[in-house]
Motif scaffolding. Sequence first.
Motif, PDB file in Angstrom:
ATOM      1  N   GLY A  62       0.015 -24.687 -47.061  1.00 43.00           N
ATOM      2  CA  GLY A  62       0.131 -23.228 -47.125  1.00 43.00           C
ATOM      3  C   GLY A  62       0.991 -22.667 -46.004  1.00 43.00           C
ATOM      4  O   GLY A  62       1.809 -21.773 -46.229  1.00 43.00           O
ATOM      5  N   MET A  63       0.812 -23.197 -44.803  1.00 40.85           N
ATOM      6  CA  MET A  63       1.632 -22.745 -43.674  1.00 40.85           C
ATOM      7  C   MET A  63       3.101 -23.104 -43.898  1.00 40.85           C
ATOM      8  O   MET A  63       3.996 -22.300 -43.626  1.00 40.85           O
ATOM      9  CB  MET A  63       1.119 -23.361 -42.371  1.00 40.85           C
ATOM     10  CG  MET A  63      -0.176 -22.770 -41.897  1.00 40.85           C
ATOM     11  SD  MET A  63      -0.929 -23.592 -40.464  1.00 40.85           S
ATOM     12  CE  MET A  63       0.424 -23.843 -39.365  1.00 40.85           C
ATOM     13  N   GLY A  64       3.356 -24.286 -44.398  1.00 40.29           N
ATOM     14  CA  GLY A  64       4.728 -24.704 -44.680  1.00 40.29           C
ATOM     15  C   GLY A  64       5.361 -23.857 -45.771  1.00 40.29           C
ATOM     16  O   GLY A  64       6.533 -23.461 -45.662  1.00 40.29           O
ATOM     17  N   ALA A  65       4.610 -23.562 -46.813  1.00 44.30           N
ATOM     18  CA  ALA A  65       5.126 -22.726 -47.900  1.00 44.30           C
ATOM     19  C   ALA A  65       5.438 -21.321 -47.396  1.00 44.30           C
ATOM     20  O   ALA A  65       6.487 -20.760 -47.727  1.00 44.30           O
ATOM     21  CB  ALA A  65       4.114 -22.670 -49.043  1.00 44.30           C
ATOM     22  N   TYR A  66       4.560 -20.747 -46.583  1.00 45.48           N
ATOM     23  CA  TYR A  66       4.826 -19.409 -46.058  1.00 45.48           C
ATOM     24  C   TYR A  66       6.024 -19.416 -45.114  1.00 45.48           C
ATOM     25  O   TYR A  66       6.827 -18.489 -45.110  1.00 45.48           O
ATOM     26  CB  TYR A  66       3.596 -18.843 -45.339  1.00 45.48           C
ATOM     27  CG  TYR A  66       3.804 -17.410 -44.947  1.00 45.48           C
ATOM     28  CD1 TYR A  66       3.679 -16.401 -45.892  1.00 45.48           C
ATOM     29  CD2 TYR A  66       4.169 -17.067 -43.660  1.00 45.48           C
ATOM     30  CE1 TYR A  66       3.897 -15.075 -45.558  1.00 45.48           C
ATOM     31  CE2 TYR A  66       4.407 -15.746 -43.308  1.00 45.48           C
ATOM     32  CZ  TYR A  66       4.265 -14.759 -44.257  1.00 45.48           C
ATOM     33  OH  TYR A  66       4.500 -13.454 -43.917  1.00 45.48           O
ATOM     34  N   HIS A  67       6.170 -20.470 -44.333  1.00 43.88           N
ATOM     35  CA  HIS A  67       7.312 -20.587 -43.428  1.00 43.88           C
ATOM     36  C   HIS A  67       8.623 -20.652 -44.226  1.00 43.88           C
ATOM     37  O   HIS A  67       9.606 -19.983 -43.869  1.00 43.88           O
ATOM     38  CB  HIS A  67       7.153 -21.828 -42.544  1.00 43.88           C
ATOM     39  CG  HIS A  67       8.264 -22.021 -41.580  1.00 43.88           C
ATOM     40  ND1 HIS A  67       8.469 -21.193 -40.505  1.00 43.88           N
ATOM     41  CD2 HIS A  67       9.256 -22.934 -41.543  1.00 43.88           C
ATOM     42  CE1 HIS A  67       9.530 -21.600 -39.842  1.00 43.88           C
ATOM     43  NE2 HIS A  67      10.033 -22.659 -40.455  1.00 43.88           N
TER      44      HIS A  67
END
Length: 135
Positions: free
Chosen positions: A20-25
């Motif tokens: 999720g953090m990677g996708a938002y980044h």
Amino acid sequence: MVKAKVFLISFTVLLLIFSGMGAYHMYAMERSVARAIYADVLDDMQDIGYLEPDLAAYYVQKMEELGWDVSGDVFDGSRPRTPGERARKERQEEVTLVLRIHPSRLSQWMHRFVQGEVLFSFAGSRPSEYFDPEW
């Protein structure tokens, strides 16, 4: 057996959080690139008084290289678009840029979650900085 279950649950939760953090980044980076393109085109429009077709084609090509869908007119609603309609500073006219981008599939999902729509949309007007040399 309990340790294995705890490990699998913990591993799954960590995997989901980091995904999720990677996708938002990735979404935030793609949106900032789109915003930078918008700002560059608006600056150039402000200097020359209209949206030059070669300038529009150059940025459409850049967006195409990024993998964005640019099959339609991404500058629809922008004005003026021809040298004959050029906005002039001495007349206190404005240039208006409207940019609508279909980003990558991941960014479309994230943008729908964050903003409620699929397209990256930017719009704004600025006073023209173009002086007619014959004025």
